[in-house]
Design an enzyme around this catalytic site. Structure first.
Site, short mmCIF file in Angstrom:
data_model
loop_
_atom_site.label_atom_id
_atom_site.label_comp_id
_atom_site.label_asym_id
_atom_site.label_seq_id
_atom_site.Cartn_x
_atom_site.Cartn_y
_atom_site.Cartn_z
N THR A 18 0.82 -1.21 0.00
CA THR A 18 0.00 0.00 0.00
C THR A 18 0.85 1.27 0.00
OG1 THR A 18 -1.38 -1.29 1.49
CG2 THR A 18 -2.08 0.94 1.08
N ARG A 22 8.02 -2.70 2.50
CA ARG A 22 8.30 -2.84 3.93
C ARG A 22 8.74 -4.25 4.23
NH1 ARG A 22 3.23 0.61 6.45
NH2 ARG A 22 3.80 2.47 5.27
N SER A 117 6.55 3.46 8.52
CA SER A 117 5.41 4.11 9.16
C SER A 117 5.24 3.71 10.62
CB SER A 117 4.14 3.83 8.36
OG SER A 117 3.11 4.62 8.83
N HIS A 118 4.11 3.09 10.95
CA HIS A 118 3.79 2.77 12.34
C HIS A 118 4.34 1.41 12.76
CE1 HIS A 118 0.96 1.22 9.50
NE2 HIS A 118 0.64 0.27 10.36
N ASP A 284 2.44 9.03 14.31
CA ASP A 284 3.09 7.73 14.14
C ASP A 284 4.57 7.87 13.75
OD1 ASP A 284 2.66 8.63 11.54
OD2 ASP A 284 2.51 6.60 10.74
N ASP A 286 6.35 7.95 10.99
CA ASP A 286 6.77 8.90 9.96
C ASP A 286 5.95 10.18 9.94
OD1 ASP A 286 4.58 7.41 9.05
OD2 ASP A 286 5.11 7.71 6.95
N ASP A 288 2.68 10.84 9.54
CA ASP A 288 1.51 11.12 8.70
C ASP A 288 0.19 10.76 9.36
OD1 ASP A 288 1.92 8.40 8.47
OD2 ASP A 288 1.95 8.37 6.28
N ARG A 289 0.23 10.05 10.49
CA ARG A 289 -1.02 9.68 11.16
C ARG A 289 -1.28 10.58 12.37
NH1 ARG A 289 -2.06 3.27 11.00
NH2 ARG A 289 -1.42 2.97 8.84
N THR A 351 -8.31 2.00 -0.24
CA THR A 351 -7.39 2.30 0.86
C THR A 351 -6.01 2.70 0.32
OG1 THR A 351 -8.54 0.80 2.32
CG2 THR A 351 -6.24 1.23 2.84
N GLU A 370 -8.74 8.84 5.99
CA GLU A 370 -8.89 7.39 6.11
C GLU A 370 -9.20 7.08 7.57
OE1 GLU A 370 -6.40 4.78 3.38
OE2 GLU A 370 -4.93 6.12 4.26
N SER A 372 -7.91 4.91 9.25
CA SER A 372 -6.69 4.43 9.90
C SER A 372 -5.85 5.59 10.45
CB SER A 372 -5.88 3.61 8.91
OG SER A 372 -5.68 4.36 7.72
N LYS A 383 -0.97 12.17 3.85
CA LYS A 383 -1.70 12.50 5.06
C LYS A 383 -0.74 13.17 6.02
CE LYS A 383 -1.47 7.72 6.74
NZ LYS A 383 -1.36 6.71 5.68
N ARG A 503 -8.66 -7.15 8.49
CA ARG A 503 -9.35 -6.01 9.09
C ARG A 503 -10.85 -6.16 8.85
NH1 ARG A 503 -4.80 -3.35 10.20
NH2 ARG A 503 -3.33 -2.72 8.57
C1 VG1 Z 1 -2.83 0.74 6.39
C2 VG1 Z 1 -4.11 1.52 6.54
C3 VG1 Z 1 -4.30 2.42 5.33
C4 VG1 Z 1 -3.06 3.32 5.18
C5 VG1 Z 1 -1.81 2.47 5.12
C6 VG1 Z 1 -0.55 3.32 5.10
O1 VG1 Z 1 -2.91 -0.07 5.25
O2 VG1 Z 1 -5.23 0.66 6.72
O3 VG1 Z 1 -5.48 3.16 5.48
O4 VG1 Z 1 -3.17 4.08 4.01
O5 VG1 Z 1 -1.74 1.63 6.26
O6 VG1 Z 1 -0.47 4.14 6.22
P1 VG1 Z 1 -3.31 -1.61 5.31
O7 VG1 Z 1 -3.16 -2.08 3.89
O8 VG1 Z 1 -2.37 -2.26 6.28
O9 VG1 Z 1 -4.72 -1.67 5.80
V1 VG1 Z 1 1.02 4.59 6.85
O10 VG1 Z 1 0.82 5.68 8.06
O11 VG1 Z 1 1.52 3.02 7.40
O12 VG1 Z 1 1.94 5.09 5.56
CO CO Z 2 2.64 6.57 8.69
#
Ligand code: VG1
Ligand code: CO
Length: 550
Positions: A18, A22, A117-118, A284, A286, A288-289, A351, A370, A372, A383, A503
């Site tokens: 997405t 990673r 990210s997170h 989070d 990076d 963005d959350r 997503t 989103e 999330s 974001k 999910r």
């Molecule tokens: C998750 C979230 C999605 C978000 C993505 C990247 O993806 O559900 O809404 O855009 O993380 O966010 P997934 O495919 O695991 O549901 V970030 O802050 O990790 O760049």
């Molecule tokens: Co992030």
């Protein structure tokens, strides 16, 4: 310039998810793994995207373990691949939204952001890399597919031999024929925030005794939040907690939700309600959350988007109104109700932030969100966690109400979309795909079927045709809608690195203000039972409870 062409064997497991690629740190540390992926990005930039020689690249990351080493490799490879200049954040730091801001501001060809990210960091944690295009947003599928295809066939990568670049001093140096400019990672971003929000009003609010707490979770937003909240807005020292970025995020999970932001939650939900700060927020890995909390009160990200949309004109950067709103499919329809009232279009996308970029570039939407914990706007193409926090502070300063009162009044006016997401992490992949197949098998005779009071109205596998470029994205999540407006969505995560994550997204609607202040899990209990029944969740996974509930 001392250039080497290093032979390498192609990898075939590098399909980016997405938001980029990673993997565990150890995978990235393996010989040539990072180099292969970076060479594939550079080949795609110069071949598929036809970047002129001498183009500028932005580079930075969230400071997690392996960030500095990776930056040195990427700089030396950039010099060997024909870039003219790289703008790199001091210390190798750039939050995702700040990188987006810098790419746009300096009109660079694109940028590389190092983050998972997170996901947890450290030697045993995760690392990640993603490529953003010149609009500042995540590369569209056409580009990520080209990068992936390239990783499978390339047989060498290019790198120069040179000493490491000093990343801690601001200023320029040369690396081969390329210029490296080490920039302040915070300044451009802070200036952009100051242009969007009423800093004087927020400063006055904070000066009047309003108390806030921001948890940077030892991730990238620490320096950004300290500069903006404490220095520019006058919040007392100590407002930002866990503000020093650490390579392993202090052993924590830099995911701003009620489970992982435990320290902030304890502060905001302390036994003495009046002792709790008026406002709490976290971001989070990076940056963005965001998570938004009031005193003993949690704002769901779906509600946060709707509240921001309904109050947008209170912020100077949005005083002219919104062009439109976009939300990802699993996000609740709370924002749709606001869009309807404002008379602006609302788009439902798959997503992942990359789907919002085309809509923003075409001027069709101003705000996006989103479920999330992601909210943002056309100010950048990612974001933006701190942006959302500042938007809330701007609204609070203008409305002079508590977080809780703002949300309750919002529900009374628009109705409440009661919402929750249940995550089942680290499932064996075959179990997860089997479960999804089982749900989908039943779609043929599901419409019209009743489960207690719930009657199925429709079910489908969500697919999206981009209104700007016509590209089709299929298989984006299984939706089951009921006659009363409730909804269940099943989807597999694209960002996990261990097994599969299922999910389940649950949503119901309550128009009656007298019934709106119900606990979400209680209100959604009937739908949760239906979700378990349809997916044979317990039999197939052996789980009785989700790993994380938000
Ligand atoms: C998750 C979230 C999605 C978000 C993505 C990247 O993806 O559900 O809404 O855009 O993380 O966010 P997934 O495919 O695991 O549901 V970030 O802050 O990790 O760049
Ligand atoms: Co992030």
């Amino acid at each position: 310039m001392n250039m080497s062409i290093v032979a390498t064997t192609p990898f075939n497991d590098q399909k980016p998810g997405t938001s980029g690629l990673r993997k565990r740190v150890a995978v990235f540390q393996a010989a040539s793994y990072l180099e292969n992926f970076v060479q594939a990005i550079f080949d795609t930039i110069f071949d598929t995207a036809a970047a002129p020689a001498g183009s500028t690249l932005v580079l930075g990351g969230d400071g997690r373990y392996f960030n500095r080493e990776a930056i040195q490799v990427i700089l030396k490879m950039a010099a060997a691949n024909g870039f003219g200049k790289v703008l790199v954040g001091q210390g190798g730091i750039l939050s995702t939204p700040a990188a987006s801001c810098v790419i746009r501001k300096y009109r660079s060809f694109g940028g590389i952001i190092l983050s998972a990210s997170h996901n947890p960091g450290g030697p045993d944690g995760d690392f990640g890399i993603k490529y953003n295009t010149g609009n500042g947003g995540p590369a569209p599928e056409k580009i990520t597919d080209a990068i992936f295809a390239r990783t499978r066939v390339l047989t060498s990568y290019r790198i120069i031999e040179a000493p490491d670049v000093a990343l801690d001093q601001l200023g320029s140096c040369t690396l081969g024929d390329m210029t490296v400019e080490v920039i302040d990672p915070v300044a451009d971003y802070a200036e952009l925030m100051e242009s969007l929000f009423d800093f004087a009003a927020i400063r006055a609010l904070i000066g009047s005794g309003f108390r806030l707490c921001f948890d940077a979770m030892h991730a990238v937003t620490g320096p950004y939040a300290s500069e903006i909240l404490e220095r520019r807005l006058g919040a007392p020292a100590g407002t930002v907690i866990n503000g020093v970025p650490l390579p392993d995020f202090g052993g924590g999970h830099p995911d701003p939700n009620l489970t992982y932001a435990g320290q902030l939650v304890a502060i905001m939900y302390g036994p003495d309600r009046n002792a709790a700060p008026d406002f709490g927020a976290a971001s989070d890995g990076d940056g963005d959350r965001n998570m938004i909390l009031g005193r003993h009160f949690f704002v769901t990200p779906s509600d946060s988007l709707a509240v921001i949309a309904a109050n947008a004109e209170l912020a100077p950067g949005y005083a002219a109104g919104l062009a439109g709103i976009a939300r990802s499919m699993p996000t609740s329809a709370a924002a749709d109700r606001v869009a309807e009232k404002l008379g602006v279009p609302c788009y439902e996308t798959p997503t992942g932030w990359k789907f919002f970029g085309n809509l923003m570039d075409a001027g069709k939407v101003t705000l996006c969100g989103e479920e999330s914990f992601g909210t943002g706007s056309s100010h950048v193409r990612e974001k933006d966690g701190l942006w959302a926090v500042l938007f809330w502070l701007n609204i609070l300063a203008k409305r002079q109400l508590s977080v809780e009162d703002i949300v309750h009044r919002h529900w009374a006016e628009f109705g409440r979309n009661i919402y929750s997401r249940h995550d089942y992490e680290a499932l064996p992949s075959d179990v997860a795909t089997g479960l999804m197949a089982r749900v989908q098998e039943q779609f043929v005779d599901l419409p019209g079927r009743c489960f207690g009071n719930y009657r199925v109205k429709f079910c489908d596998d969500f697919s999206y045709t981009d209104p700007i470029d016509g590209s089709l994205s299929a298989g984006q999540g299984l939706r089951i809608g009921f006659e009363d407006g409730s909804r269940i969505v099943f989807r597999l995560s694209g960002t996990g690195t261990e097994g599969a994550t299922l999910r389940i997204y649950l949503e119901a609607f309550e128009a009656d203000p007298a019934k709106q202040r119900i606990d979400a899990q209680q209100a959604l209990a009937g739908l949760i039972d239906i979700a378990h029944e349809l997916s044979q969740l317990n039999q197939r996974t052996g789980r009785t409870r989700p790993t994380v509930i938000t």
